[in-house]
Design an enzyme around this catalytic site. Structure first.
Site, PDB file in Angstrom:
ATOM      1  N   HIS A 109       0.827  -1.218   0.000  1.00 17.59           N
ATOM      2  CA  HIS A 109       0.000   0.000   0.000  1.00 17.59           C
ATOM      3  C   HIS A 109       0.855   1.260   0.000  1.00 17.59           C
ATOM      4  O   HIS A 109       0.659   2.152  -0.813  1.00 17.59           O
ATOM      5  CB  HIS A 109      -0.922   0.003   1.227  1.00 17.59           C
ATOM      6  CG  HIS A 109      -2.049  -0.972   1.101  1.00 17.59           C
ATOM      7  ND1 HIS A 109      -1.883  -2.312   1.349  1.00 17.59           N
ATOM      8  CD2 HIS A 109      -3.337  -0.814   0.741  1.00 17.59           C
ATOM      9  CE1 HIS A 109      -3.037  -2.939   1.143  1.00 17.59           C
ATOM     10  NE2 HIS A 109      -3.928  -2.048   0.775  1.00 17.59           N
ATOM     11  N   ILE A 110       1.819   1.329   0.940  1.00 16.39           N
ATOM     12  CA  ILE A 110       2.616   2.555   1.065  1.00 16.39           C
ATOM     13  C   ILE A 110       3.635   2.645  -0.064  1.00 16.39           C
ATOM     14  O   ILE A 110       3.768   3.692  -0.721  1.00 16.39           O
ATOM     15  CB  ILE A 110       3.321   2.608   2.446  1.00 16.39           C
ATOM     16  CG1 ILE A 110       2.272   2.667   3.554  1.00 16.39           C
ATOM     17  CG2 ILE A 110       4.256   3.814   2.523  1.00 16.39           C
ATOM     18  CD1 ILE A 110       2.833   2.504   4.954  1.00 16.39           C
TER      19      ILE A 110
ATOM     20  N   ASP B 135       9.844  -6.654  -4.419  1.00 17.74           N
ATOM     21  CA  ASP B 135       8.844  -7.213  -3.490  1.00 17.74           C
ATOM     22  C   ASP B 135       8.948  -8.728  -3.563  1.00 17.74           C
ATOM     23  O   ASP B 135       9.333  -9.281  -4.605  1.00 17.74           O
ATOM     24  CB  ASP B 135       7.435  -6.753  -3.889  1.00 17.74           C
ATOM     25  CG  ASP B 135       6.440  -6.874  -2.748  1.00 17.74           C
ATOM     26  OD1 ASP B 135       5.984  -5.841  -2.239  1.00 17.74           O
ATOM     27  OD2 ASP B 135       6.112  -8.025  -2.349  1.00 17.74           O
TER      28      ASP B 135
ATOM     29  N   ALA C  47      10.659   4.059   7.231  1.00 13.63           N
ATOM     30  CA  ALA C  47       9.443   4.385   7.979  1.00 13.63           C
ATOM     31  C   ALA C  47       8.595   3.116   8.060  1.00 13.63           C
ATOM     32  O   ALA C  47       7.377   3.185   8.118  1.00 13.63           O
ATOM     33  CB  ALA C  47       8.674   5.507   7.300  1.00 13.63           C
TER      34      ALA C  47
ATOM     35  N   ASP D 113      12.328   6.804  10.989  1.00 13.01           N
ATOM     36  CA  ASP D 113      11.120   7.106  11.774  1.00 13.01           C
ATOM     37  C   ASP D 113      10.834   6.026  12.807  1.00 13.01           C
ATOM     38  O   ASP D 113      10.063   6.237  13.739  1.00 13.01           O
ATOM     39  CB  ASP D 113       9.931   7.217  10.800  1.00 13.01           C
ATOM     40  CG  ASP D 113       8.651   7.677  11.481  1.00 13.01           C
ATOM     41  OD1 ASP D 113       8.712   8.672  12.234  1.00 13.01           O
ATOM     42  OD2 ASP D 113       7.595   7.043  11.272  1.00 13.01           O
TER      43      ASP D 113
ATOM     44  N   GLU E 293      12.125   1.780  20.934  1.00 15.94           N
ATOM     45  CA  GLU E 293      11.474   3.094  20.950  1.00 15.94           C
ATOM     46  C   GLU E 293      10.956   3.393  22.347  1.00 15.94           C
ATOM     47  O   GLU E 293      10.502   2.485  23.047  1.00 15.94           O
ATOM     48  CB  GLU E 293      10.301   3.105  19.964  1.00 15.94           C
ATOM     49  CG  GLU E 293      10.752   2.949  18.523  1.00 15.94           C
ATOM     50  CD  GLU E 293       9.584   2.958  17.519  1.00 15.94           C
ATOM     51  OE1 GLU E 293       8.429   3.174  17.935  1.00 15.94           O
ATOM     52  OE2 GLU E 293       9.859   2.745  16.322  1.00 15.94           O
TER      53      GLU E 293
ATOM     54  N   HIS F 229       8.505   8.001  15.201  1.00 16.54           N
ATOM     55  CA  HIS F 229       7.453   7.074  14.726  1.00 16.54           C
ATOM     56  C   HIS F 229       6.139   7.821  14.434  1.00 16.54           C
ATOM     57  O   HIS F 229       5.081   7.467  14.946  1.00 16.54           O
ATOM     58  CB  HIS F 229       7.218   5.951  15.747  1.00 16.54           C
ATOM     59  CG  HIS F 229       6.585   4.734  15.130  1.00 16.54           C
ATOM     60  ND1 HIS F 229       6.823   3.473  15.571  1.00 16.54           N
ATOM     61  CD2 HIS F 229       5.716   4.590  14.082  1.00 16.54           C
ATOM     62  CE1 HIS F 229       6.129   2.605  14.844  1.00 16.54           C
ATOM     63  NE2 HIS F 229       5.448   3.267  13.925  1.00 16.54           N
TER      64      HIS F 229
HETATM   65  P1  NAI Z   1       1.545  -3.766   2.948  1.00 13.86           P
HETATM   66  O1  NAI Z   1       1.284  -5.059   3.580  1.00 13.86           O
HETATM   67  O2  NAI Z   1       0.519  -3.149   2.092  1.00 13.86           O
HETATM   68  O3  NAI Z   1       2.908  -3.887   2.064  1.00 13.86           O
HETATM   69  C1  NAI Z   1       4.042  -4.554   2.470  1.00 13.86           C
HETATM   70  C2  NAI Z   1       4.704  -5.116   1.224  1.00 13.86           C
HETATM   71  O4  NAI Z   1       5.967  -5.671   1.578  1.00 13.86           O
HETATM   72  C3  NAI Z   1       3.909  -6.229   0.562  1.00 13.86           C
HETATM   73  O5  NAI Z   1       3.753  -5.958  -0.809  1.00 13.86           O
HETATM   74  C4  NAI Z   1       4.747  -7.476   0.801  1.00 13.86           C
HETATM   75  O6  NAI Z   1       4.619  -8.425  -0.227  1.00 13.86           O
HETATM   76  C5  NAI Z   1       6.127  -6.878   0.843  1.00 13.86           C
HETATM   77  N1  NAI Z   1       7.133  -7.707   1.500  1.00 13.86           N
HETATM   78  C6  NAI Z   1       6.975  -8.533   2.568  1.00 13.86           C
HETATM   79  N2  NAI Z   1       8.156  -9.097   2.894  1.00 13.86           N
HETATM   80  C7  NAI Z   1       9.058  -8.616   2.021  1.00 13.86           C
HETATM   81  C8  NAI Z   1      10.458  -8.832   1.852  1.00 13.86           C
HETATM   82  N3  NAI Z   1      11.138  -9.654   2.664  1.00 13.86           N
HETATM   83  N4  NAI Z   1      11.079  -8.183   0.845  1.00 13.86           N
HETATM   84  C9  NAI Z   1      10.386  -7.367   0.005  1.00 13.86           C
HETATM   85  N5  NAI Z   1       9.054  -7.126   0.127  1.00 13.86           N
HETATM   86  C10 NAI Z   1       8.415  -7.737   1.120  1.00 13.86           C
HETATM   87  O7  NAI Z   1       1.985  -2.786   4.130  1.00 13.86           O
HETATM   88  P2  NAI Z   1       1.967  -1.198   4.131  1.00 13.86           P
HETATM   89  O8  NAI Z   1       0.663  -0.707   4.628  1.00 13.86           O
HETATM   90  O9  NAI Z   1       2.482  -0.699   2.843  1.00 13.86           O
HETATM   91  O10 NAI Z   1       3.025  -0.920   5.309  1.00 13.86           O
HETATM   92  C11 NAI Z   1       4.410  -1.136   5.111  1.00 13.86           C
HETATM   93  C12 NAI Z   1       5.168  -0.931   6.412  1.00 13.86           C
HETATM   94  O11 NAI Z   1       4.951   0.385   6.905  1.00 13.86           O
HETATM   95  C13 NAI Z   1       4.752  -1.880   7.541  1.00 13.86           C
HETATM   96  O12 NAI Z   1       5.912  -2.305   8.217  1.00 13.86           O
HETATM   97  C14 NAI Z   1       3.993  -0.985   8.481  1.00 13.86           C
HETATM   98  O13 NAI Z   1       4.091  -1.468   9.796  1.00 13.86           O
HETATM   99  C15 NAI Z   1       4.744   0.330   8.313  1.00 13.86           C
HETATM  100  N6  NAI Z   1       3.970   1.506   8.726  1.00 13.86           N
HETATM  101  C16 NAI Z   1       4.648   2.480   9.434  1.00 13.86           C
HETATM  102  C17 NAI Z   1       3.976   3.614   9.839  1.00 13.86           C
HETATM  103  C18 NAI Z   1       4.718   4.688  10.566  1.00 13.86           C
HETATM  104  O14 NAI Z   1       4.106   5.427  11.334  1.00 13.86           O
HETATM  105  N7  NAI Z   1       5.996   4.836  10.346  1.00 13.86           N
HETATM  106  C19 NAI Z   1       2.537   3.798   9.603  1.00 13.86           C
HETATM  107  C20 NAI Z   1       1.956   2.757   8.787  1.00 13.86           C
HETATM  108  C21 NAI Z   1       2.655   1.633   8.399  1.00 13.86           C
END
Ligand code: NAI
Length: 426
Positions: A178-179, A198, A255, A281, A286, A309
């Site tokens: 998503h991000i 990915d 992040a 971030d 933390e 964060h």
């Molecule tokens: P998402 O689940 O939509 O995307 C994660 C992607 O990473 C997926 O496409 C998955 O296939 C891929 N992936 C998994 N393992 C992998 C690997 N070993 N190598 C390469 N790709 C891999 O998650 P989203 O919503 O995009 O979030 C991503 C990260 O951002 C999460 O860790 C989440 O916790 C973090 N996050 C941090 C925030 C902050 O405040 N800093 C706020 C929201 C999310």
């Protein structure tokens, strides 16, 4: 509510007919804790529910237990611990809304076995994180962190040396979910070339190009931005060895989760000049609150942007979360839909019009559906539509019926040994 033993070592909440309720909106009580965004209340009131109690902060465990009595729906953020004891005290609890991303603060398995779905808003802050990563890309490539730090000390670093535009540079995104994919789109709109890696086969958006390995991405990217989840595979993914694979003079943004980067290795790579700067971030360790001191090997490095964060912490994200979670609670209350519940069989239901809708939540054991259908057969009540979904220890059956008198049928359904709870919507 008392506990008994289930499936050997597992304890499960006993089935409790007090928890059954029919939908009379004025009687359904919502408790919203931790100062939720006003949109949550707006959304719930807009759906016709008026019995809403709001509290600005988190409650002590004793206050929480007391306050949960008679509550059908509770909305919390990350500071309220809904453990087994709190769930036991909540004699009418029907669903839990976590108005945040994580759900670690809830005993999900216990809630499941008590027949209580838990909802959250996993993607409400996607845009906020993507925007921050793009802003950091610009800041890092212009050398703003060190110029800013110097200016605070009264130094004047007026120079174009090492400062570049982001236009035409290569952004490497690790984790194109998503991000990551959202970041790719907005970075490309500012003229960046986007490559990503990915573990899943992902459809590239815009002109983004996939790379088959993280190494090939790291060798090519001017800026690397991490957007992977915290899993066993991603723990210390950016090790000393992979950091050394990054181009000399490139930048790293994290992040995602603090566990993904070997922070000592990053600190060394920045000190040696191999990495020109970083924006971090999330950290392996933390502070638990704003009163606790933040410590990291990166503290004191002028070319590192450190943020507490807050990647997803914007007013827009809070509003999105409020609307998303409140609407999931309302939808569950109004028509039984559990889609996107984190601990529960997922059923997406049409509205039930003039029929009555009966919901039966039970332990997922062989023969329960037969028992349910037998009750309908014995009561001579015709089922107009039936939906069944099972997941883990729980089965969820929803039936639309045309009969007006289902009082004794509801009692018979509750008597089926595997029943956890029943509900009826008129
Ligand atoms: P998402 O689940 O939509 O995307 C994660 C992607 O990473 C997926 O496409 C998955 O296939 C891929 N992936 C998994 N393992 C992998 C690997 N070993 N190598 C390469 N790709 C891999 O998650 P989203 O919503 O995009 O979030 C991503 C990260 O951002 C999460 O860790 C989440 O916790 C973090 N996050 C941090 C925030 C902050 O405040 N800093 C706020 C929201 C999310």
């Amino acid at each position: 509510m008392k506990l008994n033993s289930y499936a050997g070592s597992l304890t499960r909440p006993m089935r409790n007919s007090d928890r059954n309720y029919s939908l009379d909106k004025a009687k359904i009580k919502f408790l919203l804790l931790e100062g939720l965004h006003p949109k949550a209340r707006e959304m719930i009131e807009g759906a016709g529910y008026s019995n809403i109690v709001e509290k600005p902060g988190a409650l002590t465990p004793a206050e929480l237990k007391q306050s949960l009595k008679g509550v059908h729906f509770v909305g919390i953020r990350s500071r309220t611990q809904l453990d087994a004891a709190a769930i036991d005290a909540a004699d009418r609890l029907t669903a839990i809304g976590c108005f945040c991303i994580g759900t670690n603060q809830v005993d999900l398995q216990y809630a499941e076995l008590a027949g209580i779905p838990v909802f959250n808003a996993p993607f409400a802050n996607t845009r906020s994180v993507a925007e921050l990563a793009l802003a950091e890309t610009i800041m890092l490539m212009r050398g703003i962190p060190e110029k800013n730090a110097a200016a605070h000390r009264g130094e004047w670093l007026k120079s174009a040396s090492g400062s570049t535009e982001i236009r035409g540079k290569t952004l490497g995104i690790v984790g194109y979910g998503h991000i990551g994919s959202q970041l790719g789109i907005i970075a490309e709109s500012m003229g960046m070339r986007v490559i990503f890696q990915d573990v899943e086969n992902k459809l590239p958006l815009g002109n983004a190009e996939a790379r088959g390995s993280i190494e090939s991405l790291l060798k090519e990217a001017d800026v690397v931005s991490l957007h992977v989840p915290d899993t066993e595979e991603t723990r210390n993914l950016m090790s000393a060895s992979l950091i050394s694979t990054m181009r000399k003079g490139s930048y790293l943004i994290n992040a995602a989760r603090g566990t993904v980067v070997d922070i000592d290795a990053l600190s060394n790579a920045i000190k040696s000049g191999h990495i020109a700067g970083a924006a971090i971030d999330v950290f392996p360790k933390e502070p638990k609150s704003n009163n606790e001191r933040f410590e990291s090997p990166l503290v004191g490095l002028d070319n590192v942007l450190l943020t507490p964060h807050i990647g997803g912490s914007t007013l827009e994200a809070q509003a999105n979360i409020a609307v998303e979670v409140a609407s999931k609670l309302v939808r569950y209350s109004d028509n039984g839909t559990t889609r996107s519940a984190v601990n529960f069989p997922q059923v997406s239901l049409p509205d039930h019009g003039l029929t009555r809708r009966i919901m039966h939540i039970h332990h997922n054991e062989p023969g329960v559906l037969k028992d349910i259908n037998q009750v309908f057969f014995d009561s001579e009540v015709n089922i107009a539509a039936q939906y069944l979904q099972t997941e883990g220890g729980i089965g969820y059956v929803v039936m639309d019926v045309e009969s007006d008198d289902v009082t004794s049928l509801m009692k018979d359904l509750a008597k089926i040994p595997a029943t956890i709870r029943t509900r009826i919507l008129h």
